[in-house]
Design a protein around this motif. Structure first.
Motif, short mmCIF file in Angstrom:
data_model
loop_
_atom_site.label_atom_id
_atom_site.label_comp_id
_atom_site.label_asym_id
_atom_site.label_seq_id
_atom_site.Cartn_x
_atom_site.Cartn_y
_atom_site.Cartn_z
N PRO A 338 9.58 2.33 7.91
CA PRO A 338 8.91 1.49 6.89
C PRO A 338 7.54 2.06 6.52
O PRO A 338 6.80 2.55 7.37
N ASP A 339 7.26 1.97 5.23
CA ASP A 339 5.97 2.41 4.71
C ASP A 339 5.14 1.18 4.38
O ASP A 339 5.46 0.46 3.41
N PRO A 340 4.10 0.85 5.13
CA PRO A 340 3.35 -0.38 4.87
C PRO A 340 2.65 -0.37 3.53
O PRO A 340 2.55 -1.40 2.86
N ILE A 341 2.18 0.78 3.07
CA ILE A 341 1.50 0.84 1.77
C ILE A 341 2.49 0.56 0.64
O ILE A 341 2.20 -0.18 -0.31
N ALA A 342 3.67 1.15 0.79
CA ALA A 342 4.69 0.91 -0.23
C ALA A 342 5.10 -0.55 -0.26
O ALA A 342 5.37 -1.12 -1.33
N ALA A 343 5.15 -1.18 0.94
CA ALA A 343 5.50 -2.60 0.97
C ALA A 343 4.46 -3.44 0.26
O ALA A 343 4.79 -4.40 -0.47
N ILE A 344 3.19 -3.12 0.43
CA ILE A 344 2.12 -3.86 -0.25
C ILE A 344 2.22 -3.68 -1.75
O ILE A 344 2.06 -4.63 -2.54
#
Length: 450
Positions: A338-344
């Motif tokens: 998972p990419d947290p920046i992409a999720a945001i």
């Protein structure tokens, strides 16, 4: 019995101011009860034939002084009764039990301190015999000053004997010997206290021996001897011996003060001086002199108190920290990292899309729409519409413009009692990107959540 020192011929002059000061002096409370009892026992030893007659409670001695105050304030011309004395003692703050006061009054009457006003049985009115008054005052004075006042009194009596028109050489010689003996006794006692006494005891002694003019009085006394008995070798020799005794006494006084200052400076004990002396120094001394006090003060951190049991427990539970730092193990990788920046970013895009769909529903395909009627449905609806419109208006990539009128609409019966008219404008004249919205994507026009 012969009087070797000529004391029977002398009549000490009683200073009224000093007696009154001793009568109501409050500093006697600083003396320990045991010390006062020991002083009284030594004071009464030459006058008693057997031991065990000294009072054990100092408050009973102070009660005799309070009785003197009661008689001095009462205006009766024929003495006072026991009831009047008890009432006066209560006004003087005597807190002894009534039975103890009654017993003490009976003792003072039996011993002659309280003398009947008339030589009759059961007449019930009494006065104080002067000898009892002197004894009560002397007991307090001796307990407070340790008998130092007697040295000053002896010098005054010797001066009075020398200043007579025709002084008796033998009488003057007896006085000089008595002064010398007294100085030697006090000096020896000071020497013993310096060797064995504590700082607190030396502080008390230093305050008792505080007679700064004593040396000058001895010098003046010797000058009188030289002028009145220039050819009497025995008197001149006695005067010189008195000076030597005074120097020895003064040396011991300075040694006691020096030991107090040394111990007080080493232990930072500020009880060396009385509060009044500190107050006088703060008022009378210059700022430079006051600054010198702080130059020798050392403020150290207090000693650490270590509990042995607690220290053993800490040592048992102690685990040394390793010198090297190790990187923690990486978490196991899943099928997708998972990419947290992409999720945001995806969440922000989803919020923007839902806002845009809600505002487009309010436009209904038009380029302009009045948002006032939609905001009047409920407060949550008004807040949601204004928040979405302002957020898209602030986003330069969105083709929405929000205008809010300054006019204030007030309706106390409406769900939204007051608001400003608002208008939404779309500037690109474009249709919605996704075409017709599904039933699940239709906004709630009644103010519900989108």
């Amino acid at each position: 019995m012969p009087d070797p020192f000529g004391l029977a011929d002398a009549r000490p002059q009683v200073d009224r101011h000093a007696a009154q000061s001793d009568l109501f002096n409050s500093h006697h409370e600083q003396l320990a009860v045991s010390e006062r009892q020991g002083t009284w026992k030594a004071f009464a030893a030459p006058l008693t034939s057997q031991s065990g007659a000294i009072v054990e409670n100092p408050d009973l001695v102070e009660m005799a002084v309070a009785i003197i105050g009661v008689f001095s304030e009462h205006h009766s011309e024929h003495g006072l009764t026991f009831a009047q004395i008890r009432e006066g003692l209560r006004s003087h703050g005597v807190s002894l039990a009534p039975a103890a006061i009654e017993t003490r009054l009976g003792h003072l009457h039996a011993e002659g301190f309280l003398e009947p006003y008339l030589p009759k049985l059961h007449q019930g009115r009494y006065v104080i015999r002067p000898a009892g008054l002197v004894g009560a005052l002397a007991a307090l004075r001796v307990a407070e000053h340790g008998g130092i006042d007697e040295m000053v009194l002896l010098l005054d009596r010797t001066r009075a004997a020398l200043e007579m028109p025709h002084p008796d050489p033998r009488h003057v010689l007896n006085h000089l010997h008595t002064c010398r003996f007294t100085l030697t006794v006090f000096a020896k006692d000071l020497q013993r206290c310096i060797a064995t006494g504590t700082s607190a005891e030396l502080i008390t002694l230093g305050r008792q021996h505080d007679h700064s003019g004593y040396t000058q009085q001895v010098v003046d006394l010797n000058a009188l001897i030289s002028s009145r008995f220039a050819d009497v070798y025995e008197l001149e020799e006695a005067g010189a011996a008195l000076i030597e005794a005074e120097q020895y006494y003064r040396t011991q006084v300075r040694a006691a003060i020096g030991k107090v200052l040394a111990h007080g400076g080493a232990s930072l004990n500020f009880d060396v001086l009385t509060p009044r002396e500190y107050e006088d120094a703060a008022i009378d001394s210059s700022p430079d002199r006051l600054a010198e006090v702080g130059t020798h003060l050392i403020a150290d951190a207090p000693e650490v108190v270590i509990d042995i049991n607690a220290m053993i427990k800490v040592l048992d539970d102690y685990r040394p920290r390793p010198k090297h730092r190790f990187r923690p193990s990486e978490p196991p990788r899943g099928t997708e990292d998972p990419d947290p920046i992409a999720a945001i970013e995806r969440a922000a895009a989803e919020r923007c899309r839902r806002r845009r769909l809600g505002l487009e529903a309010l436009l209904g395909g038009r380029t302009e729409a009045d948002l006032t009627s939609a905001m009047q449905t409920s407060w949550p609806a008004a807040i949601r519409i204004l928040t979405d419109a302002m957020a898209l208006d602030a986003d330069r990539s969105e083709p929405f413009v929000l205008t809010i009128d300054q006019t204030l609409l007030i309706d106390s019966k409406a769900p939204v009692t007051y608001l400003h008219p608002a208008q939404l404008i779309r500037t690109d004249f474009a249709l919605p990107e996704t075409g017709a919205m599904t039933e699940q994507e239709q906004p709630d026009r009644t103010g519900g959540d989108v």
